[in-house]
Design a protein around this motif. Structure first.
Motif, short mmCIF file in Angstrom:
data_model
loop_
_atom_site.label_atom_id
_atom_site.label_comp_id
_atom_site.label_asym_id
_atom_site.label_seq_id
_atom_site.Cartn_x
_atom_site.Cartn_y
_atom_site.Cartn_z
N GLU A 275 0.84 -1.21 0.00
CA GLU A 275 0.00 0.00 0.00
C GLU A 275 0.87 1.25 0.00
O GLU A 275 0.58 2.23 -0.69
CB GLU A 275 -0.90 0.02 1.24
N ILE A 276 1.93 1.23 0.79
CA ILE A 276 2.82 2.40 0.83
C ILE A 276 3.59 2.50 -0.49
O ILE A 276 3.77 3.60 -1.02
CB ILE A 276 3.81 2.32 2.02
N PHE A 277 4.01 1.35 -1.02
CA PHE A 277 4.67 1.35 -2.34
C PHE A 277 3.79 2.07 -3.36
O PHE A 277 4.27 2.90 -4.13
CB PHE A 277 4.89 -0.10 -2.82
N ALA A 278 2.51 1.74 -3.34
CA ALA A 278 1.59 2.33 -4.32
C ALA A 278 1.49 3.84 -4.10
O ALA A 278 1.51 4.63 -5.05
CB ALA A 278 0.23 1.67 -4.22
N LEU A 279 1.42 4.25 -2.84
CA LEU A 279 1.29 5.68 -2.54
C LEU A 279 2.52 6.46 -2.99
O LEU A 279 2.42 7.61 -3.42
CB LEU A 279 1.10 5.89 -1.02
N GLN A 280 3.69 5.86 -2.88
CA GLN A 280 4.93 6.58 -3.23
C GLN A 280 5.35 6.34 -4.68
O GLN A 280 6.43 6.78 -5.09
CB GLN A 280 6.05 6.21 -2.26
N GLY A 281 4.52 5.61 -5.45
CA GLY A 281 4.84 5.38 -6.86
C GLY A 281 5.98 4.40 -7.05
O GLY A 281 6.67 4.43 -8.06
N MET A 282 6.19 3.55 -6.08
CA MET A 282 7.31 2.61 -6.12
C MET A 282 7.17 1.62 -7.26
O MET A 282 8.16 1.30 -7.92
CB MET A 282 7.33 1.85 -4.79
N THR A 283 5.96 1.16 -7.53
CA THR A 283 5.78 0.17 -8.59
C THR A 283 6.15 0.78 -9.93
O THR A 283 6.79 0.14 -10.75
CB THR A 283 4.34 -0.36 -8.59
N ALA A 284 5.78 2.04 -10.14
CA ALA A 284 6.12 2.72 -11.39
C ALA A 284 7.63 2.83 -11.52
O ALA A 284 8.21 2.63 -12.59
CB ALA A 284 5.48 4.09 -11.44
N ALA A 285 8.31 3.12 -10.41
CA ALA A 285 9.77 3.26 -10.43
C ALA A 285 10.43 1.95 -10.84
O ALA A 285 11.37 1.91 -11.61
CB ALA A 285 10.27 3.70 -9.07
N PHE A 286 9.89 0.84 -10.32
CA PHE A 286 10.45 -0.46 -10.68
C PHE A 286 10.26 -0.74 -12.17
O PHE A 286 11.15 -1.23 -12.83
CB PHE A 286 9.79 -1.59 -9.88
N ARG A 287 9.07 -0.38 -12.64
CA ARG A 287 8.77 -0.67 -14.06
C ARG A 287 9.72 0.07 -15.00
O ARG A 287 10.12 -0.43 -16.02
CB ARG A 287 7.33 -0.29 -14.38
N THR A 288 10.10 1.30 -14.60
CA THR A 288 10.91 2.10 -15.50
C THR A 288 12.41 1.93 -15.24
O THR A 288 13.23 2.49 -15.94
CB THR A 288 10.57 3.59 -15.38
N ALA A 289 12.75 1.15 -14.19
CA ALA A 289 14.18 0.98 -13.88
C ALA A 289 14.87 0.21 -15.01
O ALA A 289 14.26 -0.66 -15.62
CB ALA A 289 14.32 0.19 -12.58
N PRO A 290 16.15 0.55 -15.30
CA PRO A 290 16.85 -0.13 -16.41
C PRO A 290 17.07 -1.60 -16.08
O PRO A 290 17.19 -1.97 -14.94
CB PRO A 290 18.16 0.64 -16.54
#
Ligand code: SPV
Ligand code: MG
Length: 290
Positions: A275-290
């Motif tokens: 839930e906190i990951f989602a709030l901080q945009g963590m999943t998006a960061a993982f998706r765009t990580a090289p």
């Protein structure tokens, strides 16, 4: 890409204020608390001086600086799509300070600023002392200075009268509200610490300017948004319920954790890491990580 009325947050707030229903904002003090306000479906975030001060563990007494308040508003604005209304206390000083603040807040993309007619340094409206008002004409000069400074006519400067807070009656509050609207305020906030909404509703019924009124039903909490809207209040600000919810719940959870001495004892009472990951945009960061 050309800017349209939905991407410009001041324009969006103006559209909402002209709309057919009450606009509801909730107080916040940082990006995360503002995100929660947005996710709950509210129209705008109130960057509350009470909450920002409390987030530093400091009294709401003009101790936090303009740059600190601005940083809080910018942190919110950067991660939400709804407008931020910045509570700027007395405008941080005189007309020059208001002009400076307008220049900085507008440049930062904040939708609206709100300034109040108490003396600088001000103290929170629910404190027992320090509620003296600036003469009406002097406060009108602050509004004029701010309005003359803004570059984009869509930016909103909200004037707030503390006449009822300082123990004066509805006629004084109404006279000040009229003067501030005439000085160019884009909306007028009428603050009250009464347990009943009678003064607020009476003032709304007497209001005859084409400028929206704003209410903060912290003490007269039983009033419904619709009753305020029907009396002319277009914006309702729930100024601090988010922070008060957080404090009560964090206290309870930490108390239990201390007593039990085992992390699992509070698992059911707390948000999950995803839930906190989602709030901080963590999943998006993982998706765009090289
Ligand atoms: C705030 O939230 O900082 C406000 C509202 O200004 S009040 O605390 O009621 O003064
Ligand atoms: Mg405040």
């Amino acid at each position: 890409m050309s800017e349209n009325t939905t991407t410009n947050k001041s324009a969006r707030l103006r559209e909402l204020l002209a709309g057919p229903r009450p606009v509801a904002a909730v107080g916040a003090h940082d990006g995360l608390s503002a995100k929660l306000v947005e996710q709950a479906g509210f129209d705008a975030v109130w960057c509350s001086s009470f909450e920002v001060s409390a987030s530093y563990g400091l009294p709401d007494a003009s101790l936090v600086t303009m740059t600190q308040f601005l940083a809080a508003a910018e942190a919110m604005d950067a991660i939400i799509d709804i407008p931020v209304i910045a509570d700027c206390d007395t405008g941080f000083g005189g007309p020059l300070n208001v002009a400076f603040a307008v220049e900085r807040y507008e440049r930062a993309g904040i939708a609206a600023m709100c300034i109040e007619d108490k003396l600088f340094p001000k103290i929170n409206s629910f404190a027992d002392a320090g509620q003296d008002l600036l003469p009406t004409k002097e406060f009108a000069l602050k509004i004029e200075a701010g309005k003359q400074t803004q570059k984009d006519e869509r930016f909103l400067l909200i004037a707030r009268t503390e006449a009822l807070i300082s123990g004066q009656g509805v006629p004084e509050a109404l006279e000040r509200a009229h003067a501030y609207a005439d000085a160019g305020a884009d909306a007028v906030l009428i603050h009250s610490k009464s347990r009943r909404p009678d003064d607020i509703l009476e003032l709304g019924d007497a209001w005859d300017r084409d400028v929206p009124l704003v209410a903060v039903p912290t003490t007269y909490a039983s009033v419904e948004e619709k009753a305020l809207f029907d009396a002319g209040y277009r914006l309702v600000i729930y100024a601090n319920q988010g922070m008060r919810a957080a404090v009560k719940n964090v206290r309870e959870v930490l108390g239990k954790l201390r007593a039990e001495g085992r992390a699992e004892s509070v698992d059911a009472d707390i948000a999950t890491m995803p839930e906190i990951f989602a709030l901080q945009g963590m999943t998006a960061a993982f998706r765009t990580a090289p």
